[in-house]
Write a protein that holds these residues in place. Structure first.
Motif, PDB file in Angstrom:
ATOM      1  N   ASP A 175       0.836  -1.206   0.000  1.00 24.63           N
ATOM      2  CA  ASP A 175       0.000   0.000   0.000  1.00 24.63           C
ATOM      3  C   ASP A 175       0.869   1.253   0.000  1.00 24.63           C
ATOM      4  O   ASP A 175       0.616   2.205  -0.749  1.00 24.63           O
ATOM      5  CB  ASP A 175      -0.907   0.019   1.231  1.00 24.63           C
ATOM      6  N   ASP A 176       1.889   1.263   0.856  1.00 23.05           N
ATOM      7  CA  ASP A 176       2.744   2.445   0.979  1.00 23.05           C
ATOM      8  C   ASP A 176       3.500   2.730  -0.313  1.00 23.05           C
ATOM      9  O   ASP A 176       3.530   3.873  -0.792  1.00 23.05           O
ATOM     10  CB  ASP A 176       3.748   2.263   2.119  1.00 23.05           C
ATOM     11  N   TRP A 177       4.103   1.696  -0.913  1.00 22.18           N
ATOM     12  CA  TRP A 177       4.964   1.964  -2.068  1.00 22.18           C
ATOM     13  C   TRP A 177       4.169   2.176  -3.341  1.00 22.18           C
ATOM     14  O   TRP A 177       4.619   2.921  -4.237  1.00 22.18           O
ATOM     15  CB  TRP A 177       6.030   0.879  -2.197  1.00 22.18           C
ATOM     16  N   VAL A 178       2.980   1.606  -3.440  1.00 23.32           N
ATOM     17  CA  VAL A 178       2.108   1.956  -4.565  1.00 23.32           C
ATOM     18  C   VAL A 178       1.714   3.432  -4.455  1.00 23.32           C
ATOM     19  O   VAL A 178       1.725   4.163  -5.456  1.00 23.32           O
ATOM     20  CB  VAL A 178       0.876   1.041  -4.602  1.00 23.32           C
ATOM     21  N   LYS A 179       1.383   3.862  -3.253  1.00 18.84           N
ATOM     22  CA  LYS A 179       1.014   5.271  -3.049  1.00 18.84           C
ATOM     23  C   LYS A 179       2.203   6.182  -3.372  1.00 18.84           C
ATOM     24  O   LYS A 179       2.050   7.227  -4.026  1.00 18.84           O
ATOM     25  CB  LYS A 179       0.561   5.499  -1.606  1.00 18.84           C
ATOM     26  N   ALA A 180       3.401   5.786  -2.935  1.00 19.40           N
ATOM     27  CA  ALA A 180       4.582   6.592  -3.224  1.00 19.40           C
ATOM     28  C   ALA A 180       4.830   6.668  -4.730  1.00 19.40           C
ATOM     29  O   ALA A 180       5.120   7.750  -5.265  1.00 19.40           O
ATOM     30  CB  ALA A 180       5.801   6.013  -2.507  1.00 19.40           C
ATOM     31  N   ALA A 181       4.723   5.542  -5.432  1.00 17.70           N
ATOM     32  CA  ALA A 181       4.935   5.547  -6.880  1.00 17.70           C
ATOM     33  C   ALA A 181       3.902   6.427  -7.584  1.00 17.70           C
ATOM     34  O   ALA A 181       4.219   7.143  -8.538  1.00 17.70           O
ATOM     35  CB  ALA A 181       4.872   4.120  -7.425  1.00 17.70           C
ATOM     36  N   ASP A 182       2.667   6.379  -7.108  1.00 20.58           N
ATOM     37  CA  ASP A 182       1.610   7.213  -7.672  1.00 20.58           C
ATOM     38  C   ASP A 182       1.940   8.692  -7.476  1.00 20.58           C
ATOM     39  O   ASP A 182       1.818   9.507  -8.403  1.00 20.58           O
ATOM     40  CB  ASP A 182       0.285   6.851  -6.996  1.00 20.58           C
ATOM     41  N   GLU A 183       2.390   9.048  -6.275  1.00 22.96           N
ATOM     42  CA  GLU A 183       2.723  10.449  -5.996  1.00 22.96           C
ATOM     43  C   GLU A 183       3.934  10.905  -6.799  1.00 22.96           C
ATOM     44  O   GLU A 183       3.960  12.037  -7.308  1.00 22.96           O
ATOM     45  CB  GLU A 183       2.934  10.644  -4.497  1.00 22.96           C
TER      46      GLU A 183
END
Length: 275
Positions: A117-125
């Motif tokens: 969840d965290d790294w998908v969100k980071a990649a999206d940002e």
């Protein structure tokens, strides 16, 4: 139930194999949205496995140069400000790949679903940040690829390709933490130029990068705890092994603390070049 198009690691590999920056970030955001929609239903989508490339696909431009050969421009000039925006765009595009590569390359290491969840969100940002910088460049009559860029951005990924903990130590906890140190100065340059678009974009990046550093610290500490390791000396050892320079003060201690990086992590490395 919302389903993702394919296992997460395979989505990550798709992004890594997409060359054009705008296309790469569009796919990144599409896949991130699919993951987040599935997670919002309470689903735990499959992680799967992947075979990420040694280096991500890249557009034909910019030309990638040794850092010593990248031309330096005065920040007080329009050309200098374009160069800053271009450099940040390049960093953000590399960050998109670094975060998806983290997911793909270490997919066989069991991790809690919150890690993904965290790294998908980071990649999206990071994808959003790249597009914000491209919009700023285009508003100035330029574009990503118009200037040469730093060829060494992927070195940290290559050096830590088989070391999960080393990747977390060097990429979010050193490289992205450096962004917390230097971004306020960049914002001041654009404030002096009264460039509201660039100021707004850099403020978004500054606020969200704190979270990315925090994800690195959180999951580094998780791995240390799982393996019974003391995080501080472990961090020092990994940075000395994989980061080919000393850490450069001044440090943004307030934002680093907000991201879970205490001073005893980075100050001992300030004058300690890598072995």
């Amino acid at each position: 139930m919302t389903e993702i198009p394919k296992p997460l690691a395979q989505m990550a590999e798709d992004v890594l194999r997409t060359a054009d920056g705008r296309a790469k970030t569009a796919l990144s955001r599409k896949y991130a949205a699919a993951w987040q929609a599935a997670r919002a239903t309470g689903a735990t989508p499959p992680i799967g496995t992947a075979t990420p490339p040694d280096q991500p696909a890249r557009p034909e431009t910019p030309a990638l140069l040794d850092p010593r050969d990248v031309p330096r421009r005065k920040p007080g000039t329009p050309e200098g400000r374009i160069a800053i925006l271009h450099a940040v765009a390049h960093i953000e595009l590399n960050a998109v790949d670094l975060h998806w590569d983290l997911i793909a390359r270490f997919a066989t290491t069991p991790m809690p679903i919150g890690f993904y969840d965290d790294w998908v969100k980071a990649a999206d940002e990071e994808s959003k940040h790249f597009n914000l910088m491209c919009d700023c460049l285009e508003a100035q009559g330029s574009h990503y690829g118009a200037l040469p860029a730093h060829a060494g951005m992927w070195r940290a990924a290559e050096d830590t390709a088989t070391d999960f903990m080393g990747r977390l130590a060097v990429v979010p906890m050193v490289l992205e933490a450096r962004g917390l140190d230097v971004t306020p100065g960049m914002i001041r340059i654009f404030q002096q130029a009264k460039d509201a678009q660039a100021i707004d974009a850099l403020n978004v990046i500054y606020a969200e990068e704190v979270h990315h550093v925090a994800y690195g610290s959180k999951w580094f500490h998780f791995l240390c705890g799982r393996d019974g390791l003391d995080p501080t000396p472990q961090f020092h050892d990994l940075v000395r092994r994989y980061f080919h320079s000393s850490l450069k003060p001044p440090f943004n201690e307030e934002k680093r603390a907000e991201a879970g990086l205490p001073p005893d992590f980075y100050w001992p490395l300030a004058d300690s070049p890598a072995r």
